[in-house]
Structures are given as structure tokens and as C-alpha cells.
Design an enzyme around this catalytic site. Structure first.
Site, PDB file in Angstrom:
ATOM      1  N   GLY A 235       0.905  -1.103   0.117  1.00  0.00           N
ATOM      2  CA  GLY A 235      -0.152   0.035  -0.053  1.00  0.00           C
ATOM      3  C   GLY A 235       0.899   1.202  -0.047  1.00  0.00           C
TER       4      GLY A 235
ATOM      5  CG  ASP B 199       2.113  -3.532   9.605  1.00  0.00           C
ATOM      6  OD1 ASP B 199       2.117  -3.404   8.243  1.00  0.00           O
ATOM      7  OD2 ASP B 199       2.614  -4.529  10.210  1.00  0.00           O
TER       8      ASP B 199
ATOM      9  CB  VAL C 158       5.172  -3.954   5.216  1.00  0.00           C
ATOM     10  CG1 VAL C 158       6.406  -3.002   5.043  1.00  0.00           C
ATOM     11  CG2 VAL C 158       5.225  -4.278   6.643  1.00  0.00           C
ATOM     12  CE  LYS C 159       0.417  -7.094   8.146  1.00  0.00           C
ATOM     13  NZ  LYS C 159       1.768  -6.841   8.207  1.00  0.00           N
ATOM     14  CB  ILE C 160      -3.198  -5.050   1.101  1.00  0.00           C
ATOM     15  CG1 ILE C 160      -2.380  -6.494   0.921  1.00  0.00           C
ATOM     16  CG2 ILE C 160      -3.943  -4.834  -0.072  1.00  0.00           C
ATOM     17  CD1 ILE C 160      -3.490  -7.815   0.990  1.00  0.00           C
TER      18      ILE C 160
END
Ligand SMILES: Cc1ncc(COP(=O)(O)O)c(C=O)c1O
Length: 411
Positions: free
Chosen positions: A10, A190, A192-194
Site C-alpha cells: 500500500g 501497518d 507493510v500491509k495491502i
């Protein structure tokens, strides 16, 4: 383009929409999600994001939290999971899943995964004891657990179903968003999420009582019934797991872009999968509902551990980043969770709880080892155009064909 380390992406498309939402908050100066009704001039980003989450994922209720880990802890508290209860969960997940179980005084009971890389429904029944309170499948790496089978077990054995969907925002199972199928589900936003808030999480549920409890637990037990925080009642004890308006503002922009992100992710995923599908000896992760795969990773298996290790080394040598060999990863697989296995806690656990936790964490996980030792998960970026995704696919194919040709001839 291939030497960058990327994960769920994301953040890769952070831009004007996110800045606009954050600026709305900065202009009022009200960074807290509760109170300050006058000065905030109608800007309620956390509330707006909760509404948007309900609409986007088809959930009855959403409660934002400061992280996915806080969302799991809050969901467990709201579900009434506590001291001595056992929660059955997979041996492949991120450490946050068992941290949350421990945080409410419960015991994580780890069981094997299968070739879906999620909990194997066939081993769940054998792990149920009179202390079992819940089953917590984890929808790993953008795809989903076998929810029909797991839900049937929960129904038959009267167990709660909590979905850890932190890594699978936008995935669905037979038409329903993951996270909305059980009693409650969690997302992580967080970095490093989609989709991301920088830091943040959510509990989603269709049960109003569970939602109300999440709302209260995440803010010291406030009942949030009036306009004066000092006069709020406190029906339950709670903690501070609140999200800030700044974080919610980022998430609000991102959730509105989820469709755009998923389309790019799925396109690039398909290009790479199509190219690798022709390689003899390579197999892919089983996806219970292929149409619902969010496409954030392409996970595949080499025939042996040695070949998987050779492929990982080959990718690194060729400068192809973003290929995860979870079997050696300190954070995602039981094999390297020595702190859990050794019972290394800063605070003292009850002796009984410690004994049980260490017992379950130190079992053999031969079936999971046989899968994880052969598995590579390749992260999919949003910023590749089609030609770049094809270039990556061709580079990966060259490495994999080399490894397989050499070893299969040898064999
Ligand atoms: C499966 C899973 N559960 C929970 C979490 C916790 O999320 P957070 O980092 O927002 O606390 C993560 C984060 O990586 C995760 O991958």
C-alpha cells in the site's frame, strides 16, 4: 527494478489523496479521535474510516485500533477469551497472532498447516480439549483459509471463530470478505500491509455486542455515550489501543484506493504466475477460492528443501528481490520462535500457563516443515507496469528452470 525489497505494498502508492486527508486533520489541529467536537469542525477521520471499512468489506461494525496486534488482543477480550483458555492457531503466521493470545492470559495451541499455507482443518479436531475456546485461522500472504471446514468445526464444537485477516485485506472467500465470516476478524494497517495507516488495525464483526466491547476496551473502558469524556461511565476495564486521527486519515485515503491497488496486484500476480506455470516440477500454493485471492504474494513449492534453498540463492544472485523463504524467517514460522518455545517472558506467567504454552510450542510440526521448507513466497509490487512484471517473471523462470533442470536430471 528487481533489487528493491518490497512487501505488501500500500505504501508504494502513497500520494496526493493521503496528503489531502492528513492536511484536513492538520488544519484543525485535533489529532485525537474522541472529543473536541467544536474545534474539530466536523472532521472525524477515524469515524469516517470505520464507516468506509464497513461498506468496503460488508461488515456490520468496525473498530479501529492502534495496530493489528492491538486489534487481535481487543477482539479476544471482547470475545471473552481469557485466563487458561486455549486458542487453536496455525504454526505459520506472524508472531503477533500468538502474542495476542498470551496478552489476554490464554494459551496458543499451535497446529500444522497444509498446502494452502493456512491451518489444516483435518488436524483441528485432535487439538480440541475441554479448555478450547476459539479457533483462529490466519489468512496468510493475501489468500484465505478453508473457512467452510473451519466454520463447521466451530459450529459442531461450539467454539468461537476469530479470523486473523491482517495479511489479507481485500481477499474474499466464496463472495464474503475475509474477516467477516467468523465471530470477529482483524486487519492490520501497518506500513507493510495491502493498505496502510502507517500503524493501525481494525476489528470487524457483525455482532453489535462484540463491537461495543471493542470500542470500550480500546479506550480504557469508556462507554462513549456522552460528549464529556470525564463523565463517561466505565462498564469494563480497558486499555489504550486508540488510533490517532492522523493515522486514520492516511487509512481513509488508502481504503478508498483498495480497488485500484487490488487490480494492479492481481494483474502483476497473473503475469508472473502464467509464466511460472509452464515450469515442470514447480507447484503452486492451493488457494481455497482462487477468485478471492488478493494477489499480494505468489507462493510456490520446489520439490525439495535443497532445491528451494538453491532457488532462493539464485534469485539473490540475480538481484531479484522480494522472495521470502519463511522456513528460515525468525518471525513467521514456529521453527525460529525460540522465545515462545523457551518461555522467555519479561513478566512472570502463571506456572500452569507457562507449562501449557511451552508444551504446545515444542511439539513436532513435521507436516508443516515438509511444506514450509519447500515454499517461496514472491511479493507482488504495485509499481511494476506489465512489461516490468513480465521481465521479473522471465528472470525468475530462468533461475527456477536452472535449478530444476540440474536437480531433476541428477535425480
Ligand atoms: C498475520 C498477522 N497478524 C497480525 C499482525 C500484526 O499487525 P501489526 O503489525 O499491525 O501489529 C501481522 C503483522 O504483520 C500479521 O502479519
Amino acid at each position: 527494478m528487481c533489487d528493491k525489497l518490497f512487501v505488501m505494498p500500500g505504501y508504494e502508492l502513497f500520494g496526493a489523496q493521503e496528503r489531502k486527508e492528513v492536511n484536513d486533520v492538520l488544519e484543525t489541529g485535533i489529532l485525537m479521535r474522541y472529543g473536541f467536537d467544536g474545534p474539530r469542525k466536523g472532521i472525524w477521520k477515524a469515524k469516517e474510516l470505520e464507516q468506509e471499512i464497513c461498506t468496503t468489506f460488508g461488515a456490520g461494525y468496525a473498530q479501529l485500533l492502534s495496530s493489528g496486534t492491538a486489534a487481535l488482543t481487543t477482539a479476544m477480550a471482547a470475545l471473552g477469551i481469557g485466563a487458561g483458555d486455549e486458542v487453536i492457531m496455525p504454526a505459520f503466521t506472524f508472531v503477533a497472532s500468538f502474542e495476542a493470545v498470551l496478552s489476554v492470559g490464554a494459551i496458543p495451541v499451535l497446529v500444522d498447516i497444509d498446502d494452502t499455507l493456512t491451518i489444516d482443518p483435518a488436524v483441528i479436531e485432535a487439538a480440541i480439549t475441554p479448555r478450547t475456546k476459539a479457533i483462529m485461522p490466519v489468512h496468510m500472504c493475501g489468500s484465505m483459509a478453508q473457512m467452510d471446514e473451519i466454520k463447521a468445526i466451530c459450529g459442531r464444537r461450539q467454539l468461537l471463530l476469530l479470523e486473523d485477516a491482517c495479511q489479507a485485506i481485500g481477499a474474499s472467500y466464496k463472495g464474503r470478505s475475509v474477516g467477516t465470516i467468523g465471530d470477529a476478524g482483524t486487519f492490520s494497517f501497518d506500513f507493510v500491509k495491502i493498505i496502510t495507516c502507517a500503524e493501525g488495525g481494525a476489528v470487524i464483526t457483525n455482532n453489535e455486542d462484540i463491537y461495543r466491547k471493542c470500542d470500550q476496551y480500546s479506550d480504557h473502558g469508556h462507554d462513549h455515550m456522552g460528549k464529556d469524556r470525564g463523565a463517561d461511565l466505565h462498564p469494563y476495564l480497558g486499555y489504550n489501543f486508540r488510533i490517532s486521527e492522523l493515522h486514520a486519515a492516511v487509512g481513509l485515503a488508502q481504503v478508498k484506493r483498495l480497488g485500484e491497488f487490488l487490480a494492479l496486484q492481481k494483474r502483476n500476480h497473473a503475469i508472473i504466475k502464467e509464466t511460472l506455470a509452464n515450469i515442470e516440477g514447480l507447484t503452486f500454493r492451493r488457494i481455497p477460492d482462487p477468485a478471492g485471492d488478493a494477489g499480494s504474494f505468489l507462493s510456490f513449492f520446489l520439490p525439495t528443501e535443497d532445491m528451494a534453498r538453491e532457488a532462493v540463492a539464485g534469485f539473490t544472485a540475480a538481484g531479484i528481490g522480494g522472495n521470502f523463504y519463511w522456513y528460515d524467517n525468525n518471525w513467521h514460522y514456529i521453527r525460529k520462535w525460540q522465545h515462545l518455545q523457551n518461555g522467555s517472558w519479561m513478566h512472570r506467567l502463571h506456572d500452569d500457563q507457562k507449562k501449557m504454552v511451552m508444551h504446545y510450542a515444542n511439539q513436532a510440526f513435521a507436516a508443516s516443515d515438509a511444506i514450509m521448507s519447500r515454499c517461496i513466497s514472491s511479493a507482488i509490487s504495485l509499481v511494476w507496469d506489465e512489461a516490468q512484471a513480465q521481465e521479473r517473471a522471465d528472470m525468475m523462470a530462468k533461475v527456477l528452470k536452472g535449478v530444476l533442470a540440474k536437480n531433476l536430471v541428477k535425480g
